[in-house]
Design a protein around this motif. Structure first.
Motif, short mmCIF file in Angstrom:
data_model
loop_
_atom_site.label_atom_id
_atom_site.label_comp_id
_atom_site.label_asym_id
_atom_site.label_seq_id
_atom_site.Cartn_x
_atom_site.Cartn_y
_atom_site.Cartn_z
N HIS A 142 -12.90 9.20 -22.29
CA HIS A 142 -11.78 10.14 -22.38
C HIS A 142 -10.83 10.06 -21.20
O HIS A 142 -9.91 10.87 -21.08
CB HIS A 142 -12.31 11.58 -22.50
N GLY A 143 -11.03 9.09 -20.30
CA GLY A 143 -10.14 8.93 -19.17
C GLY A 143 -10.43 9.84 -18.00
O GLY A 143 -9.57 10.08 -17.16
N GLU A 144 -11.66 10.33 -17.92
CA GLU A 144 -12.07 11.16 -16.79
C GLU A 144 -12.68 10.27 -15.71
O GLU A 144 -13.33 9.27 -16.01
CB GLU A 144 -13.13 12.18 -17.22
N ILE B 115 -6.70 5.33 -16.95
CA ILE B 115 -7.06 4.17 -17.77
C ILE B 115 -7.76 3.07 -16.97
O ILE B 115 -8.38 2.18 -17.54
CB ILE B 115 -5.83 3.57 -18.49
N HIS C 179 -4.31 14.09 -15.68
CA HIS C 179 -3.84 12.99 -16.50
C HIS C 179 -5.03 12.17 -16.97
O HIS C 179 -6.06 12.13 -16.32
CB HIS C 179 -2.89 12.08 -15.71
N GLN C 180 -4.84 11.47 -18.08
CA GLN C 180 -5.87 10.56 -18.54
C GLN C 180 -5.75 9.27 -17.72
O GLN C 180 -4.68 8.67 -17.64
CB GLN C 180 -5.71 10.26 -20.02
#
Length: 133
Positions: A94-96, A129, A126-127
């Motif tokens: 989830h981009g954490e 990447i 924010h996510q």
């Protein structure tokens, strides 16, 4: 300190299989000065070995073979890992960003210099990447 994961603290001059990982597909390995981090392919489980401070198991006791970090069970699937000298960064599906380990220079991202012995999900609005340490 057990960084190689063979169950001992001896140097190894030639490649040797890490038997505790038999049957598991490892998709990512990161090595720091004090530890090694492995992420499995299908489940996204995280295993660490080496100096206890850097391994995320809540203890300063060294770990001599790859051991799953149980406290990550409630966190989203881990897709990659990065290792600093004695700290670790993980990225979830989830981009954490999840961090743990030595925090003497504030590298865990918590705003202090207290070591983080267990994984901590950072609150970033924010996510993310990609991570690098």
């Amino acid at each position: 300190e057990g960084r190689l994961g063979h169950g001992d603290v001896h140097d190894c001059g030639v490649p040797r299989k890490v038997h505790t990982m038999d049957g598991m597909r490892v998709k990512r390995i990161a090595c720091g000065a004090a530890h090694t981090v492995l992420v499995t392919e299908q489940e996204g489980d995280v295993y660490t070995t080496g100096r206890g401070l850097a391994c995320g198991h809540g203890s300063l006791e060294d770990i001599h073979q790859p051991t799953r970090i149980q406290s990550l069970a409630g966190v989203a699937k881990i897709v990659t890992c990065e290792a600093g000298a004695a700290h670790t960064g993980l990225l979830t599906w989830h981009g954490e960003v999840v961090m743990f380990g030595w925090n003497g220079q504030g590298q865990v991202g918590r705003g202090d210099r207290i070591d983080q012995l267990t994984p901590l999900v950072l609150h970033i609005p924010h996510q993310i990447i990609r991570i690098a340490l």
